[in-house]
Design an enzyme around this catalytic site. Structure first.
Site, PDB file in Angstrom:
ATOM      1  N   SER A 254     112.767   3.097  93.559  1.00 13.10           N
ATOM      2  CA  SER A 254     113.825   4.099  93.617  1.00 13.10           C
ATOM      3  C   SER A 254     113.362   5.465  93.117  1.00 13.10           C
ATOM      4  O   SER A 254     112.548   6.113  93.763  1.00 13.10           O
ATOM      5  CB  SER A 254     115.040   3.589  92.833  1.00 13.10           C
ATOM      6  OG  SER A 254     116.191   4.316  93.153  1.00 13.10           O
TER       7      SER A 254
ATOM      8  N   ASP B 109     103.075  13.847  98.822  1.00 12.49           N
ATOM      9  CA  ASP B 109     103.309  14.737  99.963  1.00 12.49           C
ATOM     10  C   ASP B 109     102.865  16.171  99.684  1.00 12.49           C
ATOM     11  O   ASP B 109     102.388  16.868 100.589  1.00 12.49           O
ATOM     12  CB  ASP B 109     104.789  14.723 100.352  1.00 12.49           C
ATOM     13  CG  ASP B 109     105.211  13.414 100.995  1.00 12.49           C
ATOM     14  OD1 ASP B 109     104.313  12.651 101.398  1.00 12.49           O
ATOM     15  OD2 ASP B 109     106.420  13.137 101.077  1.00 12.49           O
TER      16      ASP B 109
ATOM     17  N   LYS C  50     112.453   0.584  97.668  1.00 18.75           N
ATOM     18  CA  LYS C  50     113.898   0.847  97.596  1.00 18.75           C
ATOM     19  C   LYS C  50     114.141   2.331  97.909  1.00 18.75           C
ATOM     20  O   LYS C  50     113.904   3.192  97.073  1.00 18.75           O
ATOM     21  CB  LYS C  50     114.441   0.512  96.206  1.00 18.75           C
ATOM     22  CG  LYS C  50     115.925   0.803  96.038  1.00 18.75           C
ATOM     23  CD  LYS C  50     116.387   0.479  94.633  1.00 18.75           C
ATOM     24  CE  LYS C  50     117.846   0.855  94.433  1.00 18.75           C
ATOM     25  NZ  LYS C  50     118.082   2.305  94.485  1.00 18.75           N
TER      26      LYS C  50
END
Length: 722
Positions: A469, A480, A494
């Site tokens: 999460s 990224d 998740k």
């Protein structure tokens, strides 16, 4: 994270009377019945789930069938209690659980739970009866370790044979630990008798919470119902504070026993309490009568001990290591706010040997993305949050001139989305961090607008399969943006966002009786348009996988949301870490090939994987003794100097945690913390290599040799003072 109510009777500690079944002579608990507020809470939760859940599913016969299966899995995941004939009989009501909720008549799910309790009592009674006979360990019998994919026992005889093998294994473990037959029989009789008592202490609220979570998880894995007490504990875990006396309690032989005294808490500061003391009575204020709590559920005792800040609690205490007839001491304490420091961010600085001296690498361990939401709403200047604590630790590390920082998110199951965004900003600045898409398909870009860059040097993120999460939001954004290395194993997967709905607030109740509903309302996506849902975050440099990815993680759920992609946001990478990866990977592989500890771990994990695959354990004494000797030798090698002594502490004694002396249990915990963290050491070395590359060095440093990183400083995550 994956919710399992494994062996309900093993984890609950509770008090009530019992009734004697005339037909069998067994003492069964009285049948549990739903309370009026539970019936109303179920209906209210159903209305919210049907209207506001991200994956809105009508409460109908199809969902009822899934609820039924989920309920049985929750109560009897290893198929140890129910018989196939029980399942066949209960299945008549498989399509009626929706009617039970909508019609506000919960008799059917409670009848299922009551049958479960009866079967559990019967199995414990049978287990105790076997202790009179003893066992022969010369044969070649085996016990299946994981039964979740097996059928329920077809007959009573099949069930009894399964339990005979389980008891035989319990006996063998104690025998291998050096206990004689008389002592073994005494330990196990007490164990199974205690299990029977715990079954009798289960409350209707526990049965209701189990059923409601079968309903919520039948829709989607991360939607949960929290009863009033569970909701309070969830809030405590998020803000990392509570009002109490500063004592960690555990249940030992029916006594609420002090396991730890919290630094700065009233219990420790009083000088009148010590580890091992047993609380036998609790009273509110200095004059109210004491309530005898011996034999109570631990959570009931804890509820009495907790209270408002500034209020007084009076305790009757049986001193540590004294018999039940020893004189009691009365201790009066004033409650205060207790900080749960063990669950907060903390840091260590490691020294890594290089060809030119030493390099300092900082490691920040973050157990969760906690946030004191109420403190934030009140405008408290010193409210507790993960981001604020990490920012302070980064400042401390700068002062110590560390050259790279590793954020250890292993076993971090998530927490506050806001904290994940703010924490990311400490490394990438005020940029888009994550995208969310709600049930209507509306996409929002969540930007960090509150925190500036606190660390611009080399950094990395260490994850494992239990990183989920908010941990995945952070790791994915760092990856990224090319800001740092992601190291470890693929994360949980998740990719959903939950909110908590207070059912009492919705119903306009003045007191908490309905509980809370944690429901999924959105799915999150990376800034590059992908999602961590199902697939998790893939590391730039992979370390050993410690678990079984097929049986743990989002992909292990049959009703998980699918992986998908949306449009990327307009974002600009702030680093070019990908260019380092090939060389770092080559150095890593060269180092671990020569690292005996790492290669030993490779072998250990391979053996563990093979054991899981075989899924059986021998009940032959000679075979088990050899396995035990091999295991202890390996543990001694891992522990290094003084390893034999430490291995003796950690060796399997066949006891459960509340069957040992508290001093032994604490010694085990201390020794476990001393075990070398091989994967963390390798991650620290990789970060040292990354720092070297940033300095323009192209040759592998002596950090690639056998010397392990050494801790030079520990930095506890104290709350910020203002």
């Amino acid at each position: 994270m994956k919710q399992k109510l494994i062996g309900f009777w093993l984890t609950l500690a509770f008090t009530t009377t019992v009734v004697v079944a005339a037909d069998s002579g067994l003492a069964y608990p009285p049948p549990l019945k739903p309370a009026g507020q539970e019936v109303k809470a179920a209906r209210l939760a159903a209305e919210l789930l049907s209207r506001f859940h991200y994956k809105a599913v009508p409460l109908d016969d199809a969902l009822s069938s899934k609820m039924f299966d989920q309920y049985l899995k929750a109560l009897d995941p290893e198929k140890l209690y129910f018989l196939q004939s029980d399942i066949d009989r209960l299945a008549v009501d498989k399509a009626r659980l929706d009617d039970a909720i909508l019609g506000e008549d919960l008799r059917v799910p409670f009848e299922i739970f009551n049958l479960y309790e009866r079967r559990a009592v019967e199995r414990m009674a049978y287990a105790r009866s076997l202790l009179l006979k003893g066992f022969d360990f010369s044969g070649d019998e085996t016990l299946m370790m994981d039964r979740k994919d097996q059928p329920w026992p077809a007959t009573e005889a099949d069930s009894l044979d399964l339990w005979r093998k389980r008891v035989k294994n319990d006996w063998l473990r104690l025998k291998l630990a050096g206990q004689d037959d008389a002592a073994i029989a005494k330990v196990l009789d007490k164990r199974y008798a205690s299990a029977e008592k715990r079954i009798g202490k289960i409350k209707a609220s526990d049965a209701f919470q189990a059923f409601m979570n079968a309903y919520t998880t039948a829709i989607e894995p991360h939607t949960n119902y929290l009863g009033p007490r569970a909701a309070e504990n969830f809030d405590i875990s998020m803000r990392l504070s509570l009002a109490g006396i500063g004592a960690v309690l555990t249940d030992i032989d029916g006594y609420a026993t002090i396991r730890e005294l919290v630094a700065g808490g009233p219990a420790l500061l009083s000088g009148k309490l010590q580890v091992g003391d047993r609380i036998v009575g609790v009273a509110q204020g200095e004059t109210s009568p004491l309530e005898d709590v011996v034999g109570w559920r631990l959570d009931d005792t804890v509820a009495l001990v907790r209270g408002a800040v500034g209020s007084t609690v009076r305790l009757d205490v049986l001193p540590a290591d004294q018999g039940p007839d020893a004189p009691l001491k009365t201790v009066v304490l004033v409650r205060k706010t207790i900080t749960m420091q063990d669950s907060a961010a903390k840091a260590k600085v490691y020294s890594v040997a290089t060809g030119e001296g030493k390099r300092l690498i900082g490691v920040i361990t973050l157990p969760s993305f906690y946030e004191d939401v109420e403190g934030l709403r009140r405008g408290d200047k010193d409210y507790r949050s993960a981001g604020r604590d990490v920012a302070r630790l980064l400042a401390d590390m700068k002062a110590q001139k560390v050259e790279a920082v590793l954020i250890d998110l292993r076993n971090n199951g998530g927490g506050s989305l806001r904290e994940a965004i703010g924490l990311t900003g400490l490394f990438v600045g005020k940029v888009p961090v994550v995208q969310t898409r709600n049930a209507r398909g509306e996409i929002s870009v969540e930007r960090n607008i509150n925190t500036g860059v606190a660390w611009d040097g080399p950094m990395g993120v260490l994850i494992n399969r239990s990183s989920a999460s908010a941990s995945e939001i952070f790791a994915a954004a760092i990856q990224d943006y090319g800001r740092g290395l992601v190291i470890g194993e693929p994360s949980f997967g998740k990719g959903t966002v939950q909110t908590v709905a207070d059912l009492d607030q919705i119903a306009k109740n003045t007191s908490p009786v309905y509980g809370e509903l944690k429901l999924t309302i959105a799915q999150f996506f990376r800034v590059n348009g992908g999602t961590t849902q199902l697939r998790g975050v893939t590391p730039d440099i992979s370390l050993l996988a410690s678990g079984d990815a097929a049986s743990f993680g989002e992909s292990s759920f049959g009703n998980a949301l699918p992986w998908t992609r949306i449009k990327a946001v307009d974002y600009v990478p702030v680093g070019q870490i990908a260019a380092q990866v090939p060389r770092l990977l080559a150095w890593h592989e060269s180092r671990v090939q020569r690292d005996r500890e790492y290669q030993g771990l490779v072998e250990d994990l391979a053996k563990a994987q093979q054991r899981r695959k075989n899924n059986v354990i021998s009940l032959n004494e000679a075979k088990r003794r050899k396995e035990r000797a091999d295991s202890e030798a390996r543990l001694s090698a891992i522990l290094g100097a003084g390893g034999s002594s430490a291995a003796g502490v950690l060796a399997d004694d066949g006891l459960q945690f509340n069957e040992r002396k508290l001093s032994k249990d604490l010694a085990i915990e201390k020794t476990q913390k001393s075990v070398v963290d091989i994967l963390l050491n390798e991650a620290v070395s990789i970060l040292s290599d990354s720092a070297a590359l940033k300095e323009g060095k192209t040759q592998m440093e002596s950090s690639a040799l056998s010397t392990r990183p050494v801790v030079v400083t520990s930095l506890p995550g104290e709350p910020m003072k203002q």
